[in-house]
Design a protein around this motif. Sequence first.
Motif, PDB file in Angstrom:
ATOM      1  N   SER A 184       0.814  -1.218   0.000  1.00  0.00           N
ATOM      2  CA  SER A 184       0.000   0.000   0.000  1.00  0.00           C
ATOM      3  C   SER A 184       0.849   1.271   0.000  1.00  0.00           C
ATOM      4  O   SER A 184       0.411   2.314  -0.490  1.00  0.00           O
ATOM      5  CB  SER A 184      -0.943  -0.007   1.211  1.00  0.00           C
ATOM      6  OG  SER A 184      -0.201  -0.124   2.420  1.00  0.00           O
ATOM      7  N   SER A 217      -7.533  -2.876  -1.682  1.00  0.00           N
ATOM      8  CA  SER A 217      -7.398  -1.724  -0.797  1.00  0.00           C
ATOM      9  C   SER A 217      -7.517  -2.151   0.664  1.00  0.00           C
ATOM     10  O   SER A 217      -7.942  -3.266   0.980  1.00  0.00           O
ATOM     11  CB  SER A 217      -8.460  -0.674  -1.117  1.00  0.00           C
ATOM     12  OG  SER A 217      -9.711  -1.027  -0.545  1.00  0.00           O
ATOM     13  N   LEU A 223      -9.583  -1.196   2.958  1.00  0.00           N
ATOM     14  CA  LEU A 223     -10.950  -1.395   3.443  1.00  0.00           C
ATOM     15  C   LEU A 223     -11.705  -2.446   2.642  1.00  0.00           C
ATOM     16  O   LEU A 223     -12.780  -2.875   3.043  1.00  0.00           O
ATOM     17  CB  LEU A 223     -11.719  -0.073   3.377  1.00  0.00           C
ATOM     18  CG  LEU A 223     -11.186   1.071   4.252  1.00  0.00           C
ATOM     19  CD1 LEU A 223     -11.997   2.337   4.006  1.00  0.00           C
ATOM     20  CD2 LEU A 223     -11.216   0.693   5.725  1.00  0.00           C
ATOM     21  N   GLU A 224     -11.142  -2.869   1.521  1.00  0.00           N
ATOM     22  CA  GLU A 224     -11.848  -3.760   0.601  1.00  0.00           C
ATOM     23  C   GLU A 224     -12.053  -5.146   1.218  1.00  0.00           C
ATOM     24  O   GLU A 224     -11.175  -5.692   1.885  1.00  0.00           O
ATOM     25  CB  GLU A 224     -11.030  -3.891  -0.686  1.00  0.00           C
ATOM     26  CG  GLU A 224     -11.794  -4.389  -1.883  1.00  0.00           C
ATOM     27  CD  GLU A 224     -10.995  -4.243  -3.166  1.00  0.00           C
ATOM     28  OE1 GLU A 224     -11.505  -4.675  -4.204  1.00  0.00           O
ATOM     29  OE2 GLU A 224      -9.883  -3.696  -3.125  1.00  0.00           O
ATOM     30  N   ASN A 250     -18.189  -3.961   4.161  1.00  0.00           N
ATOM     31  CA  ASN A 250     -17.761  -3.092   3.059  1.00  0.00           C
ATOM     32  C   ASN A 250     -17.023  -3.915   2.014  1.00  0.00           C
ATOM     33  O   ASN A 250     -15.799  -4.031   2.058  1.00  0.00           O
ATOM     34  CB  ASN A 250     -16.847  -1.976   3.572  1.00  0.00           C
ATOM     35  CG  ASN A 250     -17.502  -1.126   4.635  1.00  0.00           C
ATOM     36  OD1 ASN A 250     -18.537  -0.526   4.402  1.00  0.00           O
ATOM     37  ND2 ASN A 250     -16.917  -1.100   5.808  1.00  0.00           N
ATOM     38  N   SER A 292      -9.474   4.247  -7.835  1.00  0.00           N
ATOM     39  CA  SER A 292      -9.679   4.599  -6.419  1.00  0.00           C
ATOM     40  C   SER A 292     -10.247   6.004  -6.280  1.00  0.00           C
ATOM     41  O   SER A 292     -10.763   6.362  -5.226  1.00  0.00           O
ATOM     42  CB  SER A 292      -8.355   4.493  -5.653  1.00  0.00           C
ATOM     43  OG  SER A 292      -7.471   5.537  -6.023  1.00  0.00           O
ATOM     44  N   ARG A 339     -17.770   5.277  -0.702  1.00  0.00           N
ATOM     45  CA  ARG A 339     -17.130   5.592   0.575  1.00  0.00           C
ATOM     46  C   ARG A 339     -17.924   6.651   1.329  1.00  0.00           C
ATOM     47  O   ARG A 339     -18.084   6.567   2.558  1.00  0.00           O
ATOM     48  CB  ARG A 339     -15.702   6.066   0.335  1.00  0.00           C
ATOM     49  CG  ARG A 339     -14.744   4.969  -0.103  1.00  0.00           C
ATOM     50  CD  ARG A 339     -13.364   5.517  -0.390  1.00  0.00           C
ATOM     51  NE  ARG A 339     -12.785   6.151   0.783  1.00  0.00           N
ATOM     52  CZ  ARG A 339     -11.716   6.939   0.744  1.00  0.00           C
ATOM     53  NH1 ARG A 339     -11.140   7.198  -0.409  1.00  0.00           N
ATOM     54  NH2 ARG A 339     -11.247   7.460   1.855  1.00  0.00           N
ATOM     55  N   MET A 359     -16.917   6.676   5.104  1.00  0.00           N
ATOM     56  CA  MET A 359     -15.533   6.201   5.134  1.00  0.00           C
ATOM     57  C   MET A 359     -14.564   7.149   4.439  1.00  0.00           C
ATOM     58  O   MET A 359     -13.434   6.775   4.156  1.00  0.00           O
ATOM     59  CB  MET A 359     -15.440   4.823   4.475  1.00  0.00           C
ATOM     60  CG  MET A 359     -16.201   3.739   5.199  1.00  0.00           C
ATOM     61  SD  MET A 359     -15.879   2.108   4.512  1.00  0.00           S
ATOM     62  CE  MET A 359     -16.582   2.301   2.876  1.00  0.00           C
ATOM     63  N   LYS A 381     -11.472   7.616   6.569  1.00  0.00           N
ATOM     64  CA  LYS A 381     -10.727   6.424   6.972  1.00  0.00           C
ATOM     65  C   LYS A 381      -9.485   6.257   6.105  1.00  0.00           C
ATOM     66  O   LYS A 381      -9.435   6.698   4.963  1.00  0.00           O
ATOM     67  CB  LYS A 381     -11.611   5.177   6.885  1.00  0.00           C
ATOM     68  CG  LYS A 381     -12.676   5.135   7.960  1.00  0.00           C
ATOM     69  CD  LYS A 381     -13.287   3.755   8.078  1.00  0.00           C
ATOM     70  CE  LYS A 381     -14.255   3.688   9.251  1.00  0.00           C
ATOM     71  NZ  LYS A 381     -14.842   2.339   9.401  1.00  0.00           N
ATOM     72  N   ASP A 382      -8.474   5.610   6.669  1.00  0.00           N
ATOM     73  CA  ASP A 382      -7.205   5.413   5.980  1.00  0.00           C
ATOM     74  C   ASP A 382      -7.390   4.357   4.888  1.00  0.00           C
ATOM     75  O   ASP A 382      -7.353   3.164   5.145  1.00  0.00           O
ATOM     76  CB  ASP A 382      -6.144   4.963   6.993  1.00  0.00           C
ATOM     77  CG  ASP A 382      -4.737   5.124   6.457  1.00  0.00           C
ATOM     78  OD1 ASP A 382      -4.541   5.929   5.544  1.00  0.00           O
ATOM     79  OD2 ASP A 382      -3.834   4.431   6.964  1.00  0.00           O
ATOM     80  N   GLU A 383      -7.615   4.811   3.669  1.00  0.00           N
ATOM     81  CA  GLU A 383      -7.888   3.908   2.554  1.00  0.00           C
ATOM     82  C   GLU A 383      -6.754   3.977   1.541  1.00  0.00           C
ATOM     83  O   GLU A 383      -6.655   4.921   0.752  1.00  0.00           O
ATOM     84  CB  GLU A 383      -9.225   4.274   1.895  1.00  0.00           C
ATOM     85  CG  GLU A 383      -9.527   3.524   0.604  1.00  0.00           C
ATOM     86  CD  GLU A 383      -9.756   2.027   0.772  1.00  0.00           C
ATOM     87  OE1 GLU A 383      -9.170   1.436   1.697  1.00  0.00           O
ATOM     88  OE2 GLU A 383     -10.507   1.451  -0.026  1.00  0.00           O
TER      89      GLU A 383
END
Length: 863
Positions: free
Chosen positions: A333, A400, A402-403, A408, A443, A452, A457, A460-462
Amino acid sequence: MTTDHEMTTGLPSLDSVLTGVQPGDNIVWQVDSVDEYQELVTPYGEAAIRNGRKLIYFRYARHDPLFTEESGAEIHELDPESGFENFIAEIHKVIEASGHGAFYVFDCLTRLAVDWYSDQMLGNFFMLTCPYLFDLDTVTYFAVYRNYHTSHALTPIQKTTQLFLDVYRHKGELYVRPIKVQQRYSPTMNMLHVRRNGVFTPVMSSAIISEILTSAKWSGLNSDSSHGFWQSAFLKARELLKSGEYRPDLPDKGKAVYEQLVKMVISRDDGMQSLIKRCFTLQDILDIHKRMIGTGLIGGKTVGMLLACAIVKKSNSRFIELLEAQDSFFIGSDAFFTFLVRNGIWWVRQNQRDPEKFLKGAEQARRRMVTGDFPDYIMKQFEEMLDYFGQSPFIVRSSSLLEDSYGNSFAGKYESVFCVNQGPRERRMQDFLAAVKRIYASSMSEEALRYRARRGMLEKDEQMALLVMRVSGAMHERSFYPVVAGVGFSFNSYAWHESIDPEAGIIRVVFGLGTRAVDQADDDYTRIIALNAPDKRPESNFDEVAQYTQRRADYLNLESNQLTSDYFSDLVPDATVPPINMVASLDTTQPRGAKAHHILTFDKLLADTNFVNDMREILDILKRAYKHPVDIEFTANFIDEEHYCINLLQCRPLQAKGSASIKLPDVDVADDERIMEAHGAVVGQSRVENVDRFIYVVPERYGQMPVNARHEVARLIGDINKALDKDTPCRVMIIGPGRWGTSSPSLGIPVSFSDIKRVSIICEVVSMHEYLVPDVSLGTHFLNELVEMDMLYLALFPNKGDNYINTKFFEESPSRLLDLVPGAGKWEDTVRVIDCADVVEGGGIRIIADALKQSVSCHFSKD
């Protein structure tokens, strides 16, 4: 106006060495201990306060505080473990609010590399923060520890900062050596200076200079002789395993090392830690590291796939041989954020945290991504990966942070791109880089950002990690595809027969690539299999429509180097040869004397192999491990005529509810109270509820429209959805011809999910044309969103059996369309918006949906 005496280090003699401190200066001190940094910070801070300047201190490290509340500094305590994106957003928010001319002190930056496990991310942080401070005419102090960092941190820091100075303590005395002082010069500026009696003077003796510098453990000409935090952590783990002293249950014998590597590579989600510890060994994590490109986390999709393989293999040793071996690569990431910073896209990314302007600049950012480039060290790893695959096809998939997490799925929001991987090496590299950039750009797509935003979200750290997988399948002349691909669910929300056990699970299979199982783009069908009753076909409920089987297949064309779709009969001229005969059957409905014709039924696969039992066991194992229903993507390929292997491509928690969890009332509805009755495909939880509003697309009118007009209707549906008062609860049922969410307007209404996100019930009326029958879209990205939002899906066959729709009610009841969308006058006879309160007095309109019996009744109710 700023005066010269206000721009100071607080040490007049040091100011002279540097020929003054200037507005915008970022000053980085390379030290051996925080005590050396403190000795320089204290006079700087005192001078700032004395001169009436705002002094802001960012506190986040574990060392002693550099300032206390009594010092007069404005202290902001931050947590780097909240994630890079959140951390930098908080700091930039303070800087923005403080405006021009403030003085800043940061704790030692080395702590950030420790918490982010990455020198690259420390370098990214500095490149984003330093210019921001410079533009505001601030003066800022930073520090880094000597011999802790690789060039991935030090090079961007030294290139970006205005001043970089080495600090040494030798025999009780403090020495300073300016390495970089931007836009200033003096004959002795870059010499080593000693502080004596408050005065800095150049050291003239070569003997003293060499003694001091050699005692400081110089790292050498190779700036990466330090392994950095990332490599050092893995080196320590390997040495621990090799020593034979590793004990995962003891903190000082390996437990702490294991937990650190999990948070570095696998996941920082507290909800996943228990499952990860049960399934991944320290050696598993080291094996993942060997196949990583860049640093950072591997993302949700990769974690789900690797966990599924580990869980299934550990549950039963026979699966070790049955499951296809994994040799994927993982792009960390951190590479994503490094790409954004390097190519000037980060500031657009920051805007996307704001619900009011999250779409601002996104289109421009996507264009810039397509032309962006990668650092040399990443390109080198890309080349090694490409050489490993040779000319075997592979797919680049989003993964990702959050994926595929609980609640989610991000299904279909981020892209995956096939690389057929044919041709010269240079072309194959270009195709791969284009795939990576395309997924990065997705993204920032409007659909992904709105998804999101809907789920709260944006802040959030995505980060976007990537999974690079070998395509599962085999070469058939110049075509490449698997024999079987599909999706599976441990819970069956589409139980169309009383003999079907929802808890046994269901799979949806296709011939060829699994793209057909998750993205329906044309008028075609799949095979749906209830795992406890594989011989029960749902088509039997549709008045013998077994003729609607899969006719087209997706495959990789090695000649044209692209993903292609073709008719099964053209792709496979002889369906009698293994392994094709396992999925194809002779079409006995052909007229006598006609040429033999085979259709895809998968009958032999289901009846003559253990495939159904294997899939049922795999889903059950995963469900029990996750303690939650799951859905998977998979392929199956035959090794010979009798043996096959299964490849688990994806696994994630399934957002499912029971199909018969409530008791439904037994009602007798009079003919004049009926609005709709459907007996066919019903997906979702059984329910009894009132309907507040109908949105009805008149099938006859829609069916006569040209393609461009159908897209206009889809946009109108979105406008109606946006006009709904989100603060007022309202159950909306949307009814229209053909397939909702199709990408082909000839098959239905091409809405996106965001166009209907406030709808509760979605109904497909089978009246587009005679041969279009709804293929219950289990596993498609569109249906996954319906399930996530607990929507009810149903299909209505108006001319079959007991199915019924009161078209007069929908076409003659007063419509609210123009109240919601005043400019939609030309569509008033095509799209009807009916509020039940306008047509019912002293009662309401009720819907009773029975997912087990596959029936729905919508009628007037006096209750």
